[in-house]
Design a protein around this motif. Structure first.
Motif, PDB file in Angstrom:
ATOM      1  N   LYS A  39     -46.892  37.052 -50.241  1.00 25.93           N
ATOM      2  CA  LYS A  39     -47.913  36.307 -49.649  1.00 25.93           C
ATOM      3  C   LYS A  39     -49.358  36.576 -50.269  1.00 25.93           C
ATOM      4  O   LYS A  39     -50.307  35.840 -50.495  1.00 25.93           O
ATOM      5  CB  LYS A  39     -48.257  36.913 -48.056  1.00 25.93           C
ATOM      6  CG  LYS A  39     -49.398  36.580 -47.283  1.00 25.93           C
ATOM      7  CD  LYS A  39     -49.307  37.004 -45.862  1.00 25.93           C
ATOM      8  CE  LYS A  39     -50.592  36.441 -44.837  1.00 25.93           C
ATOM      9  NZ  LYS A  39     -50.432  35.237 -44.846  1.00 25.93           N
ATOM     10  N   ALA A  88     -50.310  43.666 -48.309  1.00 17.84           N
ATOM     11  CA  ALA A  88     -49.962  42.163 -48.663  1.00 17.84           C
ATOM     12  C   ALA A  88     -50.234  42.066 -50.309  1.00 17.84           C
ATOM     13  O   ALA A  88     -51.363  41.607 -50.582  1.00 17.84           O
ATOM     14  CB  ALA A  88     -50.733  41.338 -47.805  1.00 17.84           C
ATOM     15  N   SER A 231     -48.010  31.954 -49.022  1.00 16.31           N
ATOM     16  CA  SER A 231     -47.506  32.413 -47.705  1.00 16.31           C
ATOM     17  C   SER A 231     -46.647  31.291 -46.977  1.00 16.31           C
ATOM     18  O   SER A 231     -46.852  30.072 -47.032  1.00 16.31           O
ATOM     19  CB  SER A 231     -49.072  32.008 -46.969  1.00 16.31           C
ATOM     20  OG  SER A 231     -48.804  32.589 -45.553  1.00 16.31           O
ATOM     21  N   SER A 233     -45.184  29.533 -44.123  1.00 18.03           N
ATOM     22  CA  SER A 233     -45.775  29.308 -42.483  1.00 18.03           C
ATOM     23  C   SER A 233     -44.519  28.800 -41.877  1.00 18.03           C
ATOM     24  O   SER A 233     -44.668  29.063 -40.509  1.00 18.03           O
ATOM     25  CB  SER A 233     -46.456  28.140 -42.767  1.00 18.03           C
ATOM     26  OG  SER A 233     -46.141  27.085 -43.377  1.00 18.03           O
ATOM     27  N   CYS A 247     -44.274  26.467 -47.477  1.00 22.17           N
ATOM     28  CA  CYS A 247     -45.307  27.804 -47.974  1.00 22.17           C
ATOM     29  C   CYS A 247     -46.629  26.890 -48.251  1.00 22.17           C
ATOM     30  O   CYS A 247     -46.694  25.548 -48.536  1.00 22.17           O
ATOM     31  CB  CYS A 247     -44.798  28.377 -49.089  1.00 22.17           C
ATOM     32  SG  CYS A 247     -43.144  28.699 -48.970  1.00 22.17           S
ATOM     33  N   ARG A 249     -49.846  27.642 -51.130  1.00 16.83           N
ATOM     34  CA  ARG A 249     -50.602  28.506 -52.197  1.00 16.83           C
ATOM     35  C   ARG A 249     -51.446  27.646 -52.885  1.00 16.83           C
ATOM     36  O   ARG A 249     -51.503  26.285 -53.284  1.00 16.83           O
ATOM     37  CB  ARG A 249     -49.022  28.481 -53.243  1.00 16.83           C
ATOM     38  CG  ARG A 249     -49.745  29.179 -54.432  1.00 16.83           C
ATOM     39  CD  ARG A 249     -48.445  29.774 -55.226  1.00 16.83           C
ATOM     40  NE  ARG A 249     -48.954  30.611 -56.276  1.00 16.83           N
ATOM     41  CZ  ARG A 249     -49.081  30.811 -57.474  1.00 16.83           C
ATOM     42  NH1 ARG A 249     -49.323  29.414 -58.071  1.00 16.83           N
ATOM     43  NH2 ARG A 249     -49.439  31.639 -58.371  1.00 16.83           N
ATOM     44  N   ASP A 412     -51.612  34.485 -39.883  1.00 14.96           N
ATOM     45  CA  ASP A 412     -52.093  35.717 -40.262  1.00 14.96           C
ATOM     46  C   ASP A 412     -52.372  36.848 -39.360  1.00 14.96           C
ATOM     47  O   ASP A 412     -52.543  37.987 -39.708  1.00 14.96           O
ATOM     48  CB  ASP A 412     -53.285  35.651 -41.188  1.00 14.96           C
ATOM     49  CG  ASP A 412     -52.999  34.929 -42.468  1.00 14.96           C
ATOM     50  OD1 ASP A 412     -51.919  34.823 -42.983  1.00 14.96           O
ATOM     51  OD2 ASP A 412     -54.127  34.292 -43.173  1.00 14.96           O
TER      52      ASP A 412
END
Length: 531
Positions: A39, A88, A231, A233, A247, A249, A412
């Protein structure tokens, strides 16, 4: 540059901390293609003083390698926002950890009649874990001394370190008092010219963490790749297995595919992702048919005590040298290890303690008042002098009501609710009394009165076991009902034990990697990838 999203990988590993780095390294060494998905960003060998930064700004936190959002916590019925000490970035939280990697006691995993545990045993016992503890100690280049109370002491791969004079003197004091101190087991190379990097990012790679002991050796095999700032999701799954990852990016949505998937996003992050990954087959979240995902959240309680041992003049810095297990299990009570923190009771440590208390006080919403704590922290530091800080790691027990909470609108935003049980309060009082007795030859003072949870040690939220009715993962840490999804972070632990969880996480990750590699050998042989 290769398009990392275009191929089907043997294994995709979500997260690059201790669990993710360890599992990915062994898989790559066994000949499998591995994609690490992280992430946060890869900060390389940059030096950053500490993970906890006094800001709620997501961009500033992300740039520092911290989780981008403060954590929403409901503690004993009151809501707070906490830093949480969660990383992270490549290496995860371990990039900033204190590099203490200790084995648990055999009875932590076996729960014998001599050392009963109120929550029962692990599905995998200590003897089954022993070779993986040894392999993890080699991967992380552990140094230190054997515990004199261990009937089968660890044979550490690196030699003991030189002790500062004050620590050697304190060890003598403890032995005269009937205790059995030993040199703490550390994951560090101690290369020449390297400053103490415990609690901060190390620019010389002397500290062994998820990045230096896991990701970088995996990349060096040529069979692994890294996708940072990515990340996840959603985990896309049908009734029996994972099909792909969704994801984001750099503002783009990506689909990643593999034959096996390993989730290593941490004790809060991993269950949060499973709970958000709902679909027609899994309406309550992946693996959550029995409402167990995210439950049984445990931390450790940290009992910090300042010890004035004398003979500190002329020494620079602080040493994380001393551990002892005399108090680990006493008269039927499950306590834990006691170890030096590598800190002195200076301004920064006192200010951090004051800030933590402020964040849980009725004034916590008045954030500007937090700045006013700096002056009393300096006054207190001058009054205390250079006392060494020790921490007692008190085992936490699992309760289904202590659980992870999610916000469906903000991936998040991590959250949890936790109540300090009457049972934990009682054990805490007994543990503090035992610590006072252990340090009686020296002047000592506890650094707090209220229970202090170690928010960097969340665990137990995806516990493993043989019965799907009472566990989320099977004994190979594969999600019940999903044939190709595994978990290798602290979530798997059914009990928290009385030590820092890092070595247990690493050892279990290596054990799981071995099981994954074995399951893929026929496919590799058929494709000609085995040498």
């Amino acid at each position: 540059m290769e398009d990392l999203t275009a191929r089907i990988w043997d294994v995709i590993v979500i997260g690059t901390g201790i669990g993710g780095g360890s599992v990915g390294r062994l898989l790559a060494e066994r000949g499998l293609s591995v994609l690490f998905v992280e992430k946060g960003t890869d900060l390389g060998d940059s030096r950053i003083e500490g993970l906890a930064i006094d800001t709620a700004d997501p961009a500033a936190r992300a740039a520092n390698g911290a989780w981008p959002r403060l954590i929403n916590a409901e503690l004993d019925g009151t809501t707070y926002q906490l830093d949480g000490m969660i990383g992270a970035g490549v290496g995860g939280t371990s990039a900033y950890y204190a590099a203490t990697l200790e084995r648990p006691e055999p009875h932590d995993l076996d729960h014998s009649n001599a050392h009963p545990h109120p929550t029962g045993g692990w599905p995998v016992g200590y003897e089954q874990m022993r070779p993986w503890f040894e392999k993890a100690e080699t991967y992380f280049e552990i140094s230190g001394e054997p515990d004199p109370l261990d009937p089968i002491p660890a044979n550490l791969p690196a030699p003991p370190r030189a002790l500062p004079a004050s620590d050697a003197a304190l060890m003598q004091d403890l032995r005269r008092a009937g205790m059995h101190p030993y040199q703490t087991h550390m994951a560090a190379r101690f290369v020449p010219g390297c400053l103490s990097c415990f609690g901060q990012r190390c620019p010389k790679r002397c500290k062994m963490d998820g990045r230096t002991a896991g990701v970088l050796p995996a990349l060096a095999t040529g069979r692994a790749a890294l996708l940072d700032r990515c990340s996840v999701s959603q985990i896309q799954a049908d009734a029996t297995g994972v099909q792909s990852l969704t994801c984001r990016r750099d503002g783009q949505e990506l689909q990643l595919r593999a034959h096996r998937y390993v989730l290593a996003g941490g004790g809060l992050g991993s269950p949060s992702l499973l709970l958000r990954s709902k679909n027609e087959y899994w309406p309550d979240g992946l693996g959550n048919r029995n409402d167990l995902v995210g439950r049984n959240l445990m931390f450790h309680l940290s009992e910090i005590i300042a010890i004035w041992a004398g003979r500190t003049k002329g020494e620079s810095g602080a040493s994380r040298s001393i551990s002892m297990r005399d108090l680990y299990y006493m008269q039927g009570e499950r306590f834990g290890t006691v170890q030096s923190m590598g800190l002195v009771a200076g301004y920064g440590e006192i200010l951090h303690a004051m800030n933590s208390r402020f964040d849980r006080s009725p004034l916590r919403k008045l954030r500007p008042l937090r700045l006013g704590l700096r002056l009393p922290a300096r006054v207190a530091a001058q009054a205390l002098g250079q006392a060494k800080l020790f921490v007692g790691v008190l085992e936490d027990l699992p309760y289904a009501s202590n659980r992870v909470l999610i916000d469906d609108k903000d991936e998040d935003l991590l959250g949890f609710q936790y109540t300090v049980s009457d049972e934990l309060q009682r054990r805490r009082a007994a543990f503090r009394q035992a610590m006072r007795a252990a340090f009686r030859p020296n002047r000592a003072m506890f650094m707090g009165q209220a229970p202090q949870l170690n928010f960097a040690h969340p665990c137990g939220t995806l516990r493993f076991g043989d019965d799907p009715a009472t566990s989320v993962l099977d004994r190979d840490c594969r999600v019940h009902g999903l044939e190709n999804l595994y978990v290798t972070d602290s979530s798997f632990m059914p009990t928290s034990n009385g030590v820092n969880p890092s070595l247990t996480i690493a050892a279990n990750a290596l054990r799981v990697a071995d099981r994954i590699a074995a399951s893929m050998q026929p496919r590799l042989a058929a494709s000609g990838q085995l040498g």
